[in-house]
Design a protein around this motif. Structure first.
Motif, PDB file in Angstrom:
ATOM      1  N   THR A 139      37.520  49.785  31.926  1.00 35.69           N
ATOM      2  CA  THR A 139      38.731  49.591  32.726  1.00 35.69           C
ATOM      3  C   THR A 139      39.740  48.666  32.061  1.00 35.69           C
ATOM      4  O   THR A 139      40.925  48.977  31.972  1.00 35.69           O
ATOM      5  CB  THR A 139      38.339  49.013  34.107  1.00 35.69           C
ATOM      6  N   LEU A 140      39.285  47.495  31.630  1.00 37.60           N
ATOM      7  CA  LEU A 140      40.254  46.502  31.148  1.00 37.60           C
ATOM      8  C   LEU A 140      40.740  46.797  29.741  1.00 37.60           C
ATOM      9  O   LEU A 140      41.798  46.308  29.341  1.00 37.60           O
ATOM     10  CB  LEU A 140      39.656  45.085  31.203  1.00 37.60           C
ATOM     11  N   SER A 166      37.942  52.172  36.478  1.00 40.80           N
ATOM     12  CA  SER A 166      38.807  52.092  37.635  1.00 40.80           C
ATOM     13  C   SER A 166      40.181  52.490  37.115  1.00 40.80           C
ATOM     14  O   SER A 166      40.802  51.749  36.338  1.00 40.80           O
ATOM     15  CB  SER A 166      38.829  50.672  38.189  1.00 40.80           C
ATOM     16  N   GLU A 220      30.611  46.048  30.698  1.00 41.41           N
ATOM     17  CA  GLU A 220      32.066  46.223  30.598  1.00 41.41           C
ATOM     18  C   GLU A 220      32.469  45.968  29.153  1.00 41.41           C
ATOM     19  O   GLU A 220      31.941  45.059  28.517  1.00 41.41           O
ATOM     20  CB  GLU A 220      32.802  45.248  31.535  1.00 41.41           C
ATOM     21  N   THR A 277      42.680  52.609  38.815  1.00 39.46           N
ATOM     22  CA  THR A 277      43.547  51.737  39.591  1.00 39.46           C
ATOM     23  C   THR A 277      44.280  50.719  38.717  1.00 39.46           C
ATOM     24  O   THR A 277      45.350  50.247  39.079  1.00 39.46           O
ATOM     25  CB  THR A 277      42.643  50.964  40.593  1.00 39.46           C
ATOM     26  N   LYS A 278      43.675  50.371  37.588  1.00 40.23           N
ATOM     27  CA  LYS A 278      44.193  49.272  36.757  1.00 40.23           C
ATOM     28  C   LYS A 278      45.124  49.815  35.671  1.00 40.23           C
ATOM     29  O   LYS A 278      46.040  50.534  35.983  1.00 40.23           O
ATOM     30  CB  LYS A 278      43.034  48.474  36.167  1.00 40.23           C
ATOM     31  N   VAL A 300      44.388  43.760  38.949  1.00 40.57           N
ATOM     32  CA  VAL A 300      44.810  43.583  37.548  1.00 40.57           C
ATOM     33  C   VAL A 300      45.381  44.916  37.072  1.00 40.57           C
ATOM     34  O   VAL A 300      45.207  45.948  37.708  1.00 40.57           O
ATOM     35  CB  VAL A 300      43.628  43.178  36.628  1.00 40.57           C
ATOM     36  N   SER A 309      31.752  44.746  41.321  1.00 38.12           N
ATOM     37  CA  SER A 309      30.608  45.499  40.788  1.00 38.12           C
ATOM     38  C   SER A 309      29.324  44.717  40.994  1.00 38.12           C
ATOM     39  O   SER A 309      28.270  45.295  41.294  1.00 38.12           O
ATOM     40  CB  SER A 309      30.813  45.798  39.303  1.00 38.12           C
ATOM     41  N   SER A 364      37.844  56.030  43.643  1.00 39.99           N
ATOM     42  CA  SER A 364      38.038  54.652  43.185  1.00 39.99           C
ATOM     43  C   SER A 364      37.067  54.411  42.032  1.00 39.99           C
ATOM     44  O   SER A 364      36.171  55.228  41.784  1.00 39.99           O
ATOM     45  CB  SER A 364      37.741  53.662  44.315  1.00 39.99           C
ATOM     46  N   GLY A 365      37.239  53.281  41.378  1.00 40.30           N
ATOM     47  CA  GLY A 365      36.301  52.917  40.322  1.00 40.30           C
ATOM     48  C   GLY A 365      34.897  52.721  40.870  1.00 40.30           C
ATOM     49  O   GLY A 365      33.905  53.107  40.241  1.00 40.30           O
ATOM     50  N   HIS A 366      34.817  52.131  42.040  1.00 33.92           N
ATOM     51  CA  HIS A 366      33.500  51.911  42.640  1.00 33.92           C
ATOM     52  C   HIS A 366      32.797  53.226  42.951  1.00 33.92           C
ATOM     53  O   HIS A 366      31.583  53.350  42.816  1.00 33.92           O
ATOM     54  CB  HIS A 366      33.641  51.088  43.921  1.00 33.92           C
ATOM     55  N   GLN A 374      31.148  54.569  39.879  1.00 33.14           N
ATOM     56  CA  GLN A 374      29.877  53.899  39.573  1.00 33.14           C
ATOM     57  C   GLN A 374      28.758  54.435  40.471  1.00 33.14           C
ATOM     58  O   GLN A 374      27.639  54.669  40.019  1.00 33.14           O
ATOM     59  CB  GLN A 374      30.045  52.387  39.734  1.00 33.14           C
ATOM     60  N   ASN A 401      35.744  41.462  32.981  1.00 38.53           N
ATOM     61  CA  ASN A 401      36.456  40.755  34.017  1.00 38.53           C
ATOM     62  C   ASN A 401      35.583  39.548  34.421  1.00 38.53           C
ATOM     63  O   ASN A 401      34.366  39.705  34.477  1.00 38.53           O
ATOM     64  CB  ASN A 401      36.587  41.725  35.210  1.00 38.53           C
ATOM     65  N   TYR A 421      33.105  42.607  36.751  1.00 43.35           N
ATOM     66  CA  TYR A 421      33.995  42.502  37.897  1.00 43.35           C
ATOM     67  C   TYR A 421      33.152  42.121  39.128  1.00 43.35           C
ATOM     68  O   TYR A 421      32.092  42.712  39.361  1.00 43.35           O
ATOM     69  CB  TYR A 421      34.713  43.838  38.087  1.00 43.35           C
ATOM     70  N   GLY A 437      41.884  54.914  42.048  1.00 43.90           N
ATOM     71  CA  GLY A 437      41.227  56.075  41.446  1.00 43.90           C
ATOM     72  C   GLY A 437      40.147  55.607  40.506  1.00 43.90           C
ATOM     73  O   GLY A 437      40.139  54.452  40.060  1.00 43.90           O
ATOM     74  N   ASP A 489      31.893  50.367  31.389  1.00 46.33           N
ATOM     75  CA  ASP A 489      33.102  50.296  32.212  1.00 46.33           C
ATOM     76  C   ASP A 489      34.230  49.853  31.276  1.00 46.33           C
ATOM     77  O   ASP A 489      34.250  48.718  30.803  1.00 46.33           O
ATOM     78  CB  ASP A 489      32.896  49.298  33.359  1.00 46.33           C
TER      79      ASP A 489
HETATM   80  C1  PLP Z   1      36.422  46.199  35.572  1.00 45.56           C
HETATM   81  C2  PLP Z   1      36.504  46.845  36.926  1.00 45.56           C
HETATM   82  N1  PLP Z   1      35.635  47.820  37.229  1.00 45.56           N
HETATM   83  C3  PLP Z   1      35.660  48.415  38.448  1.00 45.56           C
HETATM   84  C4  PLP Z   1      36.564  48.044  39.413  1.00 45.56           C
HETATM   85  C5  PLP Z   1      36.514  48.738  40.733  1.00 45.56           C
HETATM   86  O1  PLP Z   1      37.550  49.664  40.828  1.00 45.56           O
HETATM   87  P1  PLP Z   1      38.206  50.151  42.192  1.00 45.56           P
HETATM   88  O2  PLP Z   1      38.889  48.972  42.803  1.00 45.56           O
HETATM   89  O3  PLP Z   1      39.168  51.222  41.737  1.00 45.56           O
HETATM   90  O4  PLP Z   1      37.114  50.694  43.047  1.00 45.56           O
HETATM   91  C6  PLP Z   1      37.492  47.037  39.130  1.00 45.56           C
HETATM   92  C7  PLP Z   1      38.474  46.627  40.163  1.00 45.56           C
HETATM   93  O5  PLP Z   1      38.975  45.536  40.162  1.00 45.56           O
HETATM   94  C8  PLP Z   1      37.475  46.429  37.853  1.00 45.56           C
HETATM   95  O6  PLP Z   1      38.336  45.461  37.520  1.00 45.56           O
END
Ligand code: PLP
Lengths: 198, 426
Positions: free
Chosen positions: B186-187, B206, B155, B208-209, B371, B115, B86-88, B91, B159, B112, B219, B184
């Motif tokens: 992700t977005l 992440s 980030e 996942t997004k 998201v 985080s 996962s994203g977490h 980290q 978020n 986020y 992931g 980060d």
């Molecule tokens: C910007 C950002 N970083 C990290 C995460 C964490 O990712 P994950 O849910 O895959 O652990 C999220 C999840 O919402 C996110 O939006």
């Protein structure tokens, strides 16, 4: 090679031609300790079919993976294509001078990650040798063959061709399309001063 | 063979993948296996000693996952990457390499919420102390630097409100402090912003997004820029010192400019265990093949919807950095010229109850806590994720009672606008 190479960024084609061309590699500073980078490189290149010669005056009488240690380049009993140097940059010049005194001369001087001596490189290039500095031949071989991709490393190559599965002792094809126009991925950036944010 | 630089879309489809050596399968197969046979005892020893490239056990490497890893490394312009569950988890693995108990890291206050929780509570229990700074005030990062600082975390597009961070200015602070900048991304995804080009040393996602993009798999991933010298002052012993886990191997000396990624893999994934499932890796990399197309559509739709909302009589404010009225618009033009992403917030004149009503009236937007899906998503933080806080706390946390967050999908924008218009009461 009359023109001096740009030693900050090697085209993949340059590295690929060297690794495809050489057969016998002498490793100056080869260590019998299996956690040292020189041991990694020696073993990996031996498994990829190169004829490897370990050089370390303190180890004469012992062997490395079945290959007897020799004291210096002069003591090698056969022509050497490439000299791979695992010594601090300041100690490189005498090794290059020794390599240039061999008959026949080697074709390539290779200095490992963190090793760079531009004067020694210029001397070798003036004698018609090719030079690579601050790179690892194991990493470059793994990168150009994409074998290093197993570790999630960016090989900076692409291919739509099916590759044979690697087995021990096999030479891998290095002829994939290169992505980067120049600087090879594997070792240049950490040791270079950082350019400003662009 | 000439060395030319392929474009982003070519890398999104090809990087890391080639036909399967054994079967010729063109799509990357799902190697749903825990382990891999050794050729002989010597091969096994070489793999365990990190002397050979190859697979041992899926907690450490997997041939499906490695395609995903190389692809994201290529898209971000990094030297190597490794995927996590996962994203977490990404980290966690990054910080494990950088911090010892008692150390500090500086993090942007706008992150986020998950985080913020991870840094404040979970990391604190490991003795890793977060120091908060304000991404709208670069001096606050400078002032937060102490001899114990080991990293800075931001980030790229933050978020929940989609604000844009001045990556280059914070990279400068990190460089002067001699610590790596972690972004980060992700977005934004590398399609919109490539943080390494702006001075980041480590990028996390992440997946996942938007990268995975279809709301079907968790992931995370860590990308090593290859820019940081870990050995220069002994601050990062996981990379510079002989590792007892590997009989005295020094990772930076051995692996050069991808040693951070190797450390995350052989000290992080190996010992903490948050590996990605190969099946998820397959779904995520399939998503990435269409990343450029999807991001174009996400951004086009988001801009149209932000413009629509900003003229709607039930809406009091829209925070989308792609709008000229946003205070982040100049940063958006600099860092994300192709589009300002698809996650943003807006405020309703009718306050808390209007937020509750909107979410329940929408027919295409899904009410959920995520998201970066193909589908458009909506959440009213004040009545859901932040419902346990009082109004003042909600506002301080960026979840004011009248605020709604959307993640705009890739549907036809006319349908999304009609859905919003009807749910807002026309
Ligand atoms: C910007 C950002 N970083 C990290 C995460 C964490 O990712 P994950 O849910 O895959 O652990 C999220 C999840 O919402 C996110 O939006």
């Amino acid at each position: 090679m009359l023109n001096r190479m740009n030693h900050d960024a090697y085209p993949d084609s340059y590295i690929r031609a060297i690794l495809n061309g050489v057969k016998t590699i002498a490793v100056v500073g080869a260590s019998p300790l299996n956690v040292r980078p020189s041991y990694f490189v020696f073993k990996y290149l031996a498994e990829r079919g190169y004829d490897m010669i370990p050089i370390n005056p303190g180890q004469v009488g012992n062997s490395l993976l079945g290959k007897p240690f020799v004291a210096s380049l002069r003591d090698i009993d056969r022509p050497v294509d490439m000299v791979d140097i695992f010594r601090a940059s300041a100690h490189v010049m005498p090794i290059v001078e020794e390599a240039l005194a061999l008959t026949p001369q080697p074709k390539v001087i290779w200095m490992q990650i963190g090793v760079r001596n531009d004067d020694a490189a210029a001397r070798a290039e003036a004698a018609g040798l090719q030079v690579v500095m601050n790179r690892c031949p194991k990493i470059e071989y793994g990168r150009l063959s994409s074998e290093i991709s197993w570790m999630g490393v960016n090989s900076r190559t692409l291919s739509s061709k099916r590759a044979p599965a690697p087995v021990k002792g096999m030479r891998l094809s290095l002829d994939r399309a290169s992505v980067a126009g120049g600087d090879t991925a594997a070792s240049d950036r950490a040791t270079r001063p950082r350019s400003g944010t662009s | 063979m000439t060395d030319r630089t392929p474009g982003f879309a070519t890398l999104a489809v090809h990087a890391g993948a080639q036909p399967d050596p054994t079967t010729g399968a063109r799509a990357t197969p799902i190697y749903q296996t825990t382990s891999f046979v050794f050729n002989d005892a010597d091969h096994a020893a070489s793999l365990f000693g990190l002397q050979a490239f190859g697979n041992i056990y899926t907690r450490i490497t997997n041939p499906t996952t490695s395609v995903l890893e190389e692809r994201v490394a290529a898209l971000e312009g990094g030297t190597a990457a490794l995927a996590t569950a996962s994203g977490h988890a990404a980290q966690l693995v990054v910080m494990q390499q950088l911090l010892m108990p008692g150390d500090e890291f500086i993090a942007a206050r706008k992150l986020y919420g998950g985080s913020i929780n991870q840094f404040t509570h979970a990391f604190k229990s490991f003795g890793w102390n977060v120091v908060w700074a304000d991404p709208d005030d670069i001096g606050s990062f400078q002032r937060a630097v102490t001899p114990k600082t080991k990293a800075i975390f931001i980030e790229s597009i933050a978020n929940p409100a989609g604000s844009i961070t001045d990556i280059e200015a914070i990279a400068e602070v990190a460089r002067n402090a001699g610590v790596p900048l972690i972004v980060d991304n992700t977005l934004a995804t590398p399609y919109l912003i490539r943080p390494i080009d702006h001075g980041a040393d480590i990028v996390v996602h992440s997946l996942t997004k938007f990268l995975g993009g279809h709301g079907n798999s968790l992931g995370g991933i860590i990308v090593d820029a290859g820019t940081f010298d870990w050995s220069k002052d002994g601050k990062y012993p996981m990379l510079s010192e002989p590792r007892p886990e590997y009989h005295g191997l020094k990772l930076q000396e051995t692996f050069g400019n991808f040693s951070f990624a190797i450390a995350c893999r052989v000290l992080g994934l190996r010992d903490l265990g948050p590996a990605l499932s190969p099946f998820n890796a397959f779904l995520l990399m399939t998503g990435i093949e269409t990343l450029p197309l999807r991001m174009q559509k996400h951004c086009e739709n988001a801009k149209a919807i932000a413009e629509f909302l900003s003229t709607h009589k039930a809406v009091s404010a829209v925070n989308y950095s792609g709008l000229a009225s946003s205070k982040y618009n100049a940063l958006a033009r600099k860092y994300a010229p192709k589009g300002a992403g698809a996650v943003f917030t807006f405020s309703l004149k009718g306050g808390y109850q209007a937020g509750v009503d909107l979410v329940s009236n929408l027919k295409l937007f899904s009410h959920l806590a995520n998201v970066g899906d193909t589908r458009s998503l909506v959440i009213h933080p004040a009545s859901t994720t932040h419902s346990q806080l009082d109004d003042a706390q909600k506002t301080a946390a960026g979840a004011a009672p009248d605020m709604v967050r959307v993640s705009i999908g890739i549907e036809d924008k006319e349908d999304l606008i009609a859905d919003l218009d009807e749910a807002l009461g026309g």
